[in-house]
Write a protein that holds these residues in place. Structure first.
Motif, PDB file in Angstrom:
ATOM      1  N   GLU A 135       0.937  -1.143  -0.201  1.00 25.63           N
ATOM      2  CA  GLU A 135       0.041  -0.011   0.045  1.00 25.63           C
ATOM      3  C   GLU A 135       0.808   1.391  -0.013  1.00 25.63           C
ATOM      4  OE1 GLU A 135      -0.263  -2.525   2.188  1.00 25.63           O
ATOM      5  OE2 GLU A 135      -2.360  -3.343   1.893  1.00 25.63           O
ATOM      6  N   ASN A 136       2.035   1.284   0.356  1.00 24.18           N
ATOM      7  CA  ASN A 136       2.672   2.525   0.492  1.00 24.18           C
ATOM      8  C   ASN A 136       3.991   2.781  -0.362  1.00 24.18           C
ATOM      9  OD1 ASN A 136       1.498   3.520   2.985  1.00 24.18           O
ATOM     10  ND2 ASN A 136       2.512   2.053   4.550  1.00 24.18           N
ATOM     11  N   LEU A 137       3.752   1.874  -1.421  1.00 25.33           N
ATOM     12  CA  LEU A 137       4.929   2.005  -2.560  1.00 25.33           C
ATOM     13  C   LEU A 137       5.065   3.367  -3.002  1.00 25.33           C
ATOM     14  CD1 LEU A 137       4.313  -1.329  -4.612  1.00 25.33           C
ATOM     15  CD2 LEU A 137       6.409  -0.759  -3.263  1.00 25.33           C
ATOM     16  N   GLY A 138       3.796   4.187  -2.865  1.00 28.39           N
ATOM     17  CA  GLY A 138       3.852   5.575  -3.532  1.00 28.39           C
ATOM     18  C   GLY A 138       4.908   6.211  -2.707  1.00 28.39           C
ATOM     19  N   LEU A 139       5.405   5.943  -1.624  1.00 30.49           N
ATOM     20  CA  LEU A 139       6.229   6.731  -0.724  1.00 30.49           C
ATOM     21  C   LEU A 139       7.666   6.674  -1.334  1.00 30.49           C
ATOM     22  CD1 LEU A 139       5.037   5.794   2.809  1.00 30.49           C
ATOM     23  CD2 LEU A 139       4.551   7.711   1.585  1.00 30.49           C
ATOM     24  N   ILE A 140       7.626   5.682  -2.289  1.00 30.50           N
ATOM     25  CA  ILE A 140       9.026   5.547  -2.985  1.00 30.50           C
ATOM     26  C   ILE A 140       8.833   5.524  -4.532  1.00 30.50           C
ATOM     27  CG2 ILE A 140      10.495   4.377  -0.873  1.00 30.50           C
ATOM     28  CD1 ILE A 140       9.510   1.648  -2.595  1.00 30.50           C
ATOM     29  N   ASN A 141       8.002   6.294  -4.888  1.00 26.92           N
ATOM     30  CA  ASN A 141       7.701   6.400  -6.248  1.00 26.92           C
ATOM     31  C   ASN A 141       7.634   5.137  -7.148  1.00 26.92           C
ATOM     32  OD1 ASN A 141       7.363   8.222  -8.390  1.00 26.92           O
ATOM     33  ND2 ASN A 141       9.294   8.237  -9.242  1.00 26.92           N
ATOM     34  N   ALA A 142       6.714   4.255  -6.377  1.00 29.63           N
ATOM     35  CA  ALA A 142       6.794   2.840  -7.009  1.00 29.63           C
ATOM     36  C   ALA A 142       5.418   2.347  -7.037  1.00 29.63           C
ATOM     37  CB  ALA A 142       7.772   2.064  -6.413  1.00 29.63           C
TER      38      ALA A 142
ATOM     39  N   ASN B 236      14.303   0.640 -11.735  1.00 32.78           N
ATOM     40  CA  ASN B 236      13.007   0.918 -12.632  1.00 32.78           C
ATOM     41  C   ASN B 236      12.376   2.068 -12.189  1.00 32.78           C
ATOM     42  OD1 ASN B 236      12.693  -1.434 -14.840  1.00 32.78           O
ATOM     43  ND2 ASN B 236      13.387  -2.440 -12.803  1.00 32.78           N
ATOM     44  N   THR B 237      12.857   3.030 -11.161  1.00 35.70           N
ATOM     45  CA  THR B 237      11.887   4.092 -10.891  1.00 35.70           C
ATOM     46  C   THR B 237      13.132   5.290 -10.754  1.00 35.70           C
ATOM     47  OG1 THR B 237      12.010   3.409  -8.442  1.00 35.70           O
ATOM     48  CG2 THR B 237      10.355   2.679  -9.597  1.00 35.70           C
ATOM     49  N   ILE B 238      12.515   6.291 -10.515  1.00 35.39           N
ATOM     50  CA  ILE B 238      13.448   7.862 -10.250  1.00 35.39           C
ATOM     51  C   ILE B 238      13.141   7.829  -8.824  1.00 35.39           C
ATOM     52  CG2 ILE B 238      13.852   9.997 -10.586  1.00 35.39           C
ATOM     53  CD1 ILE B 238      12.902   9.608 -13.223  1.00 35.39           C
ATOM     54  N   GLN B 239      14.212   7.943  -7.891  1.00 38.22           N
ATOM     55  CA  GLN B 239      14.194   7.786  -6.363  1.00 38.22           C
ATOM     56  C   GLN B 239      14.638   9.368  -6.040  1.00 38.22           C
ATOM     57  OE1 GLN B 239      12.844   5.442  -4.087  1.00 38.22           O
ATOM     58  NE2 GLN B 239      12.175   4.748  -6.063  1.00 38.22           N
ATOM     59  N   SER B 240      13.775   9.801  -4.995  1.00 40.59           N
ATOM     60  CA  SER B 240      14.450  11.089  -4.489  1.00 40.59           C
ATOM     61  C   SER B 240      15.508  10.904  -3.684  1.00 40.59           C
ATOM     62  CB  SER B 240      13.428  11.574  -3.469  1.00 40.59           C
ATOM     63  OG  SER B 240      13.048  10.845  -2.582  1.00 40.59           O
ATOM     64  N   GLU B 241      16.346  12.087  -3.452  1.00 40.59           N
ATOM     65  CA  GLU B 241      17.645  12.139  -2.583  1.00 40.59           C
ATOM     66  C   GLU B 241      17.506  11.350  -1.398  1.00 40.59           C
ATOM     67  OE1 GLU B 241      20.877  12.913  -3.448  1.00 40.59           O
ATOM     68  OE2 GLU B 241      19.955  13.124  -5.566  1.00 40.59           O
ATOM     69  N   ASN B 242      16.341  11.628  -0.550  1.00 38.65           N
ATOM     70  CA  ASN B 242      16.023  11.131   0.658  1.00 38.65           C
ATOM     71  C   ASN B 242      15.405   9.810   0.720  1.00 38.65           C
ATOM     72  OD1 ASN B 242      13.661  11.962   0.052  1.00 38.65           O
ATOM     73  ND2 ASN B 242      13.173  13.065   1.919  1.00 38.65           N
ATOM     74  N   SER B 243      15.327   8.996  -0.288  1.00 41.69           N
ATOM     75  CA  SER B 243      14.501   7.734  -0.576  1.00 41.69           C
ATOM     76  C   SER B 243      15.312   6.703   0.278  1.00 41.69           C
ATOM     77  CB  SER B 243      14.686   7.310  -2.168  1.00 41.69           C
ATOM     78  OG  SER B 243      14.298   6.234  -2.009  1.00 41.69           O
ATOM     79  N   PRO B 244      14.694   5.819   1.171  1.00 39.98           N
ATOM     80  CA  PRO B 244      15.342   4.690   1.787  1.00 39.98           C
ATOM     81  C   PRO B 244      15.944   3.707   0.774  1.00 39.98           C
ATOM     82  CG  PRO B 244      12.925   4.670   1.932  1.00 39.98           C
ATOM     83  CD  PRO B 244      13.110   6.009   1.278  1.00 39.98           C
ATOM     84  N   VAL B 245      15.281   3.488  -0.338  1.00 39.87           N
ATOM     85  CA  VAL B 245      15.735   2.881  -1.477  1.00 39.87           C
ATOM     86  C   VAL B 245      17.238   3.182  -2.060  1.00 39.87           C
ATOM     87  CG1 VAL B 245      15.251   1.589  -3.745  1.00 39.87           C
ATOM     88  CG2 VAL B 245      13.394   1.977  -2.219  1.00 39.87           C
ATOM     89  N   LYS B 246      17.322   4.365  -2.169  1.00 41.78           N
ATOM     90  CA  LYS B 246      18.374   5.155  -2.562  1.00 41.78           C
ATOM     91  C   LYS B 246      19.578   4.847  -1.768  1.00 41.78           C
ATOM     92  CE  LYS B 246      20.622   9.078  -5.072  1.00 41.78           C
ATOM     93  NZ  LYS B 246      20.083  10.382  -5.740  1.00 41.78           N
ATOM     94  N   ALA B 247      19.089   5.085  -0.437  1.00 42.74           N
ATOM     95  CA  ALA B 247      20.268   4.925   0.627  1.00 42.74           C
ATOM     96  C   ALA B 247      20.564   3.546   0.811  1.00 42.74           C
ATOM     97  CB  ALA B 247      19.555   5.432   2.023  1.00 42.74           C
ATOM     98  N   ILE B 248      19.895   2.586   0.753  1.00 39.95           N
ATOM     99  CA  ILE B 248      20.413   1.209   0.813  1.00 39.95           C
ATOM    100  C   ILE B 248      21.186   0.760  -0.238  1.00 39.95           C
ATOM    101  CG2 ILE B 248      19.789  -1.392   0.737  1.00 39.95           C
ATOM    102  CD1 ILE B 248      17.283  -0.285   2.504  1.00 39.95           C
ATOM    103  N   MET B 249      20.931   1.111  -1.663  1.00 30.04           N
ATOM    104  CA  MET B 249      21.494   0.925  -2.590  1.00 30.04           C
ATOM    105  C   MET B 249      22.975   1.721  -2.718  1.00 30.04           C
ATOM    106  SD  MET B 249      19.773  -1.246  -4.497  1.00 30.04           S
ATOM    107  CE  MET B 249      20.878  -1.295  -5.985  1.00 30.04           C
TER     108      MET B 249
END
Length: 369
Positions: free
Chosen positions: A140-147, A168-181
């Motif tokens: 339900e919260n995939l929208g929080l990471i633009n997914a 496969n998405t564009i992540q913001s600078e403070n995205s948790p996905v971007k931080a882990i990657m």
């Protein structure tokens, strides 16, 4: 700087039960503050008996690399027969990570039945579940990471959902996905045992002597050895047929360097190689880092990494002389024993002061289970 705060693993290699490596239980010591960043251990030393699990802990931690990246892996990570613990009949191993990125505490966990078979995956930020993949999925919260529009059909067990979203998405600078990657792409594991195997950061291997010669680093390596290892060597390069080789200068003429170099010199050469790549590293785990070092070189290396403001570094060692409040502190020393890893400050009821000998306390069994 993205920091690892906690890591836990269970049913993996030598770890039958869950073991947690907690880097947040820091104390208010007024010495060696450079070893702590944001109330998290930045530079730590793990000690433990042979077979206690120091290497397996590193391999477990670095399972994140093949899960999320295409960086270098190590053969033992990919061995299906030695992935799950032999004395645990559970069908999967569990890996749990907690990171600090800015003001966010990010949780990422997953379960695997084999090196590249993910059966469960979960991402949280500040306690909010972003997604949970498994028997009872939550998206339900995939929208929080633009997914929110990501296509999940056909996502196989060989592909991490977090990695799929990152690619496969564009992540913001403070995205948790971007931080882990970002964390996963800047991890480095290596040993000081001359096999030159490593995990993370890049791919492929380089010959250390060729690296020094091709990058005009001979003089800098000489200076490093003189300053850190008190070893005065004079090196150069000579042509042998169509090839160039690294040589040591002597009154009898140049001598091929690698065949005569000591184990300690080769190990120091390996460390020098990796510090030249330090700009690409955010988290480093050096297993048995001082196996061939003189104690002064080992101490200098610990001090060097403690002074780094950009790299979180964990050493493993059998060298108890490193357990010294002059260069480290009790909450940054960890004892791995009987399936538990505990900082010295958490492993005793004694109030440890700056003047206490950590080495004597450890050898006296103060931190044993």
């Amino acid at each position: 700087m993205i920091l690892l705060r906690k890591f836990a693993v269970s049913n993996y290699k030598g770890f039958r039960d869950r073991i947690e490596f907690d880097l947040t239980k820091v104390r208010h010591y007024n010495f060696n503050r450079q070893s702590i960043t944001d109330n998290t251990v930045k530079t730590g030393i793990i000690v433990g008996k042979n077979g206690s699990g120091k290497t397996n802990l590193g391999l477990a931690l670095f399972d994140l690399v093949p899960t999320l990246t295409d960086k270098q892996t190590e053969g033992l990570q990919n061995l299906k027969e030695a992935f799950l613990n032999a004395d645990n009949d559970a069908p999967s191993s569990t890996f749990e990570y907690e990171f600090l990125s800015g003001d966010s505490i990010i949780g990422y966990s997953y379960q695997k039945t084999a090196p590249m078979a993910i059966v469960y995956e979960r991402l949280t930020t500040n306690g909010t579940i972003i997604f949970e993949r498994g028997p009872n999925p939550k998206y339900e919260n995939l929208g929080l990471i633009n997914a929110s529009n990501i296509r999940l059909e056909g996502l196989g067990e060989d592909l991490s959902l977090l990695r799929y979203i990152a690619n496969n998405t564009i992540q913001s600078e403070n995205s948790p996905v971007k931080a882990i990657m970002e964390f996963a792409n800047h991890m480095l594991y290596f040993r000081s045992l001359q096999d030159n195997s490593y995990i993370g950061v890049t791919r492929g291997t380089e010959q250390l002597d060729k690296y020094l010669m091709n990058n005009n680093l001979i003089d800098e390596f000489e200076e490093f050895m003189k300053k850190e290892a008190s070893l005065d060597i004079r090196l150069g390069k000579r042509s042998v047929g169509e090839n160039e080789i690294l040589v040591q200068e002597s009154i009898r003429g140049p001598i091929p360097f690698l065949p005569i170099a000591s184990s300690g010199t080769r190990a120091a050469m390996l460390f020098f190689y990796w510090i030249k790549h330090m700009g690409d590293v955010g988290f480093m785990y050096i297993d048995e880092f001082d196996a061939f070092y003189h104690y002064e070189l080992a101490e200098n290396v610990v001090r060097m990494m403690s002074s780094s403001k950009e790299v979180q570094c964990i050493f493993t060692s059998h060298n108890t002389t490193l357990l010294d409040n002059k260069m480290i502190r009790p909450d940054c020393c960890f004892n791995l024993d009987k399936g538990r890893i505990t900082s010295f400050s958490e492993g005793t009821d004694r109030e440890i002061r700056e003047g206490n000998s950590l080495q004597n306390l450890y050898r006296g069994g103060e931190f044993d289970e």
